[in-house]
Scaffold this motif. Structure first.
Motif, PDB file in Angstrom:
ATOM      1  N   UNK A 182       0.829  -1.206   0.000  1.00  0.00           N
ATOM      2  CA  UNK A 182       0.000   0.000   0.000  1.00  0.00           C
ATOM      3  C   UNK A 182       0.862   1.253   0.000  1.00  0.00           C
ATOM      4  N   UNK A 183       1.985   1.199   0.695  1.00  0.00           N
ATOM      5  CA  UNK A 183       2.905   2.340   0.716  1.00  0.00           C
ATOM      6  C   UNK A 183       3.503   2.545  -0.671  1.00  0.00           C
ATOM      7  N   UNK A 184       3.979   1.465  -1.285  1.00  0.00           N
ATOM      8  CA  UNK A 184       4.591   1.561  -2.598  1.00  0.00           C
ATOM      9  C   UNK A 184       3.604   1.988  -3.666  1.00  0.00           C
ATOM     10  N   UNK A 185       2.379   1.470  -3.587  1.00  0.00           N
ATOM     11  CA  UNK A 185       1.366   1.840  -4.578  1.00  0.00           C
ATOM     12  C   UNK A 185       1.109   3.338  -4.537  1.00  0.00           C
ATOM     13  N   UNK A 217       2.976  10.049  -8.426  1.00  0.00           N
ATOM     14  CA  UNK A 217       3.825  10.623  -9.465  1.00  0.00           C
ATOM     15  C   UNK A 217       3.239  10.461 -10.848  1.00  0.00           C
ATOM     16  N   UNK A 218       2.542   9.338 -11.093  1.00  0.00           N
ATOM     17  CA  UNK A 218       1.976   9.087 -12.410  1.00  0.00           C
ATOM     18  C   UNK A 218       0.805   9.984 -12.737  1.00  0.00           C
ATOM     19  N   UNK A 266       3.316  -1.898  -9.689  1.00  0.00           N
ATOM     20  CA  UNK A 266       1.901  -2.056 -10.027  1.00  0.00           C
ATOM     21  C   UNK A 266       1.273  -0.714 -10.368  1.00  0.00           C
ATOM     22  N   UNK A 267       1.593   0.288  -9.567  1.00  0.00           N
ATOM     23  CA  UNK A 267       1.048   1.627  -9.816  1.00  0.00           C
ATOM     24  C   UNK A 267       1.525   2.173 -11.156  1.00  0.00           C
ATOM     25  N   UNK A 295      -6.231   5.997  -8.899  1.00  0.00           N
ATOM     26  CA  UNK A 295      -6.367   6.312  -7.476  1.00  0.00           C
ATOM     27  C   UNK A 295      -7.218   5.273  -6.747  1.00  0.00           C
ATOM     28  N   UNK A 296      -8.315   4.827  -7.380  1.00  0.00           N
ATOM     29  CA  UNK A 296      -9.239   3.904  -6.713  1.00  0.00           C
ATOM     30  C   UNK A 296      -8.661   2.507  -6.556  1.00  0.00           C
TER      31      UNK A 296
END
Length: 514
Positions: free
Chosen positions: A35-38, A44-45, A183-184, A204-205
Motif C-alpha cells: 500500500x505504501x509503494x502503490x 507521481x503518475x 503495479x502503480x 487512485x481507486x
C-alpha cells in the motif's frame, strides 16, 4: 534449561527453524509495504497526466502546454501540486504517534488492521474526488493508513522472523514496496491511454485492492510472542505461540530472553521519556539518522516524480510513464536480490556498496543534464535513454541497500521496553523528511536545476561515512540480545557501558523459573 538461556545470552542462535506459519504471517503483514509503494508510484503518475492536471491543477497544465518562456525545470513548480503528494506524509507523521500507543497497548495486529482500513477509505475518496479538497482529504486518510502500517509492520515482521533469516524476511517489506510502485506504474501506463480522460480515477481507486487484502488478511494474523508477553500475564499462551512460530517445542532459551525483556519493559512507564536517556543514545541516534538519510538519498525524486522528471528531459507522456515502469522493475528485482544476500554479507556491506553506486549515478545524471539540457533546450533521445539507464543503476543501488535496510535496521535495534516508541520516532522522522522532500522538490528542481542531483549526491557521501564509522553489524544477532552490538562498538560503548547490574542479578531468577 538455564544452560540453554546462558548460551543464547552469549549471542548464539536460538533453537527453531523457518516455518510456513511464520513465513505466511510475515508475507501477509508485509502487504503494508504494497500500500505504501502503490501510493508512491500512483501519485507521481497521475500528476503527469494532462486530464488530471487540467481538472485539479489548471495553472500547472497551462504552464506545461502554453508557456514557452518558462524553464524546463520549473514547469511543474506548484505548491498546491506538491501538497497533493506531501499531505499524506503530514497525516502519517501525526498518525504514527497514535499508532505507537495502539501497537504497544493492543498489539501489532490491531495497528496493522487499522492501517489497512484507513487506507481503504482514502482510496475510495480519492477515486471519487470532484475537487482538490476532496482529493487531499483522501490523501490524508491514506496517510493515516500508511502511518499505522509503517509503525507496526516492521516490528511484526522482525519479531516473527528467526534471527538468522530476519534480514531476508524484513527485506520483503521493501520488496513489497517495489511491487506496489511497479503495479502503480503499470496501471498509470494503462489508464493514461483512456481517451475520455478519467483514467486517473482508476489509478487512485485501485489502491483499494491491496488495502482490502491487508485489512482482510490482518483479521487472521496471529499476534507476535513478544507482544503477547508484553501485554498479558498469560505466559503459557505466548510460549505456545513461540513454539508454533519456531516449529519446535524447545524454545526455552528464546522464551527466557523474551520474559527478561518484557520484565524490563513493564518497569518503563513513559518510553518516550526513557528513550532519551544516555543508555539508549545509539538507538535514538539511529532512529533519527537512518530514516533521515534514507529520504535525502534523493530516491523520492525518482519515486514521486519519475514521470515528471522524464517529461523534463524531453520524453513524451506515454514514454515517461513507461520509463517509470522500467525503473520500478529494476527496483523490485534489486530488492529481491537483497533478500538473498543481506544475512550473508551483512547490513554494513550493503549500505556501503549501495551508497557508492548511488553517488556515482547521481553525479553522472547531474552532469548530463547540466551539459545537455539547459533551461530552454532539449536533449537527444539517445541522451534521454542514457539518463534513464543511469537512473536505473541508481534505483538498483538504493533498492538493495538503503531501501530495505531503512526498514530492517531500525526494526531490529530497539529493546522491547522502548520498541514501540523507537519505531514511532523512526516513522515520524521518515514522514517528516519525506514531506519536506516531497513539498520542496519541484521548487528545488526549479532553482537548483541539474544541481539537485549534486545536492543529493553530497548527502549520500555523508550517510555512507556515517554507516562506516557509527553503525555496528547486526546480522544474525537475536533481537532481544541486540544490546551486545552496542556494548562492543568502539564509539557507542562509552554511552551504553556494561549490562546493568540489576539486570544481571535478575537473570538467575528467570533461569530457575523457566
Amino acid at each position: 534449561m538455564a544452560a540453554g538461556l546462558a548460551i543464547a545470552s552469549a549471542g548464539e542462535q536460538y533453537n527453531g527453524k523457518m516455518t510456513w506459519f511464520a513465513v505466511l504471517s510475515c508475507m501477509m503483514a508485509a502487504m503494508g509495504g504494497v500500500i505504501f509503494g502503490y501510493d508512491i508510484g500512483i501519485s507521481g503518475g497521475v500528476t503527469s497526466m494532462k486530464p488530471f492536471l487540467e481538472k485539479f491543477f489548471p495553472e500547472v497544465y497551462r504552464k506545461m502546454t502554453e508557456d514557452t518562456k518558462i524553464s524546463n525545470y520549473c514547469k511543474f513548480d506548484s505548491q498546491l501540486l506538491t501538497s497533493f503528494t506531501s499531505s499524506l506524509y503530514v497525516a502519517g507523521l501525526v498518525a504514527s504517534f497514535f499508532a505507537s500507543s495502539v501497537t504497544k497497548s493492543f498489539g501489532r495486529k490491531p495497528s496493522i488492521l487499522l492501517g489497512g482500513a484507513a487506507f481503504l477509505a482514502g482510496a475510495a475518496l480519492g477515486g471519487a474526488a470532484f475537487n482538490v479538497y476532496m482529493l487531499i482529504l483522501g490523501r490524508v486518510l491514506l496517510g493515516v493508513g500508511v502511518g499505522f502500517a509503517n509503525q507496526s509492520v516492521p516490528l511484526y515482521v522482525s519479531e516473527m522472523a528467526p534471527p538468522r533469516y530476519r534480514g531476508a524476511i524484513n527485506s520483503g517489506i521493501q520488496f513489497n514496496v517495489g511491487i506496489g510502485v511497479l503495479s502503480a506504474n503499470l496501471i498509470n501506463y494503462g489508464t493514461e491511454k483512456i481517451k475520455e480522460g478519467w483514467g486517473w480515477r482508476i489509478s487512485l481507486a485501485m489502491a483499494a485492492v491491496p488495502a482490502a487484502i491487508l485489512t482482510l488478511g490482518a483479521t487472521f494474523l496471529p499476534e507476535t510472542p513478544n507482544s503477547l508477553i508484553q501485554r498479558t500475564d498469560d505466559r503459557e499462551r505466548a510460549k505456545v505461540m513461540l513454539q508454533r512460530v519456531r516449529g519446535t517445542e524447545d524454545v526455552q532459551a528464546e522464551f527466557g530472553d523474551l520474559i527478561r525483556a518484557s520484565s524490563i519493559s513493564k518497569t518503563i512507564e513513559h518510553p518516550f521519556k526513557k528513550i532519551i536517556r544516555r543508555k539508549y543514545r545509539p538507538q535514538l541516534v539511529m532512529a533519527i539518522a537512518i530514516p533521515f538519510f534514507q529520504q535525502v538519498t534523493g530516491i523520492n525524486v525518482i519515486a514521486f516524480y519519475a514521470p515528471i522528471l522524464f517529461r523534463t528531459i524531453g520524453l513524451g507522456e506515454s514514454a515517461s510513464l513507461m520509463s517509470a515502469v522500467v525503473t520500478g522493475v529494476v527496483g523490485t528485482a534489486s530488492t529481491f536480490v537483497s533478500m538473498f544476500i543481506v544475512d550473508k554479507l551483512g547490513r554494513r556491506a550493503l549500505f556501503l556498496f549501495g551508497g557508492a553506486q548511488m553517488f556515482v549515478s547521481q553525479i553522472v545524471v547531474g552532469g548530463i543534464m547540466a551539459a545537455q539540457l539547459g533551461d530552454h533546450g532539449s536533449i537527444s533521445k539517445a541522451y534521454a535513454y542514457f539518463v534513464l539507464t543511469v537512473i536505473c543503476i541508481y534505483v538498483s543501488g538504493f533498492s538493495w541497500s538503503w531501501g530495505p535496510l531503512g526498514w530492517l535496521v531500525p526494526s531490529e535495534i530497539f529493546p522491547l521496553e522502548i520498541r514501540s516508541a523507537g519505531q514511532s520516532i523512526v516513522v515520524a522522522v521518515s514522514f517528516l523528511f519525506t514531506f519536506i522532500v516531497a513539498q520542496t522538490f519541484l521548487a528545488m528542481l526549479c532553482h537548483f536545476k541539474s544541481g539537485i542531483f549534486f545536492f543529493f549526491g553530497g548527502w549520500v557521501v555523508v550517510m555512507t561515512a556515517f554507516v562506516y564509522y557509527l553503525l555496528p553489524e547486526t546480522k544474525n544477532m537475536p533481537i532481544e540480545k541486540m544490546d551486545k552490538v552496542w556494548r562492543e562498538h568502539w564509539f557507542w560503548k562509552r554511552f551504553v557501558g556494561e549490562m546493568d547490574e540489576n539486570i544481571k542479578n535478575m537473570e538467575p531468577a528467570w533461569n530457575i523459573r523457566n
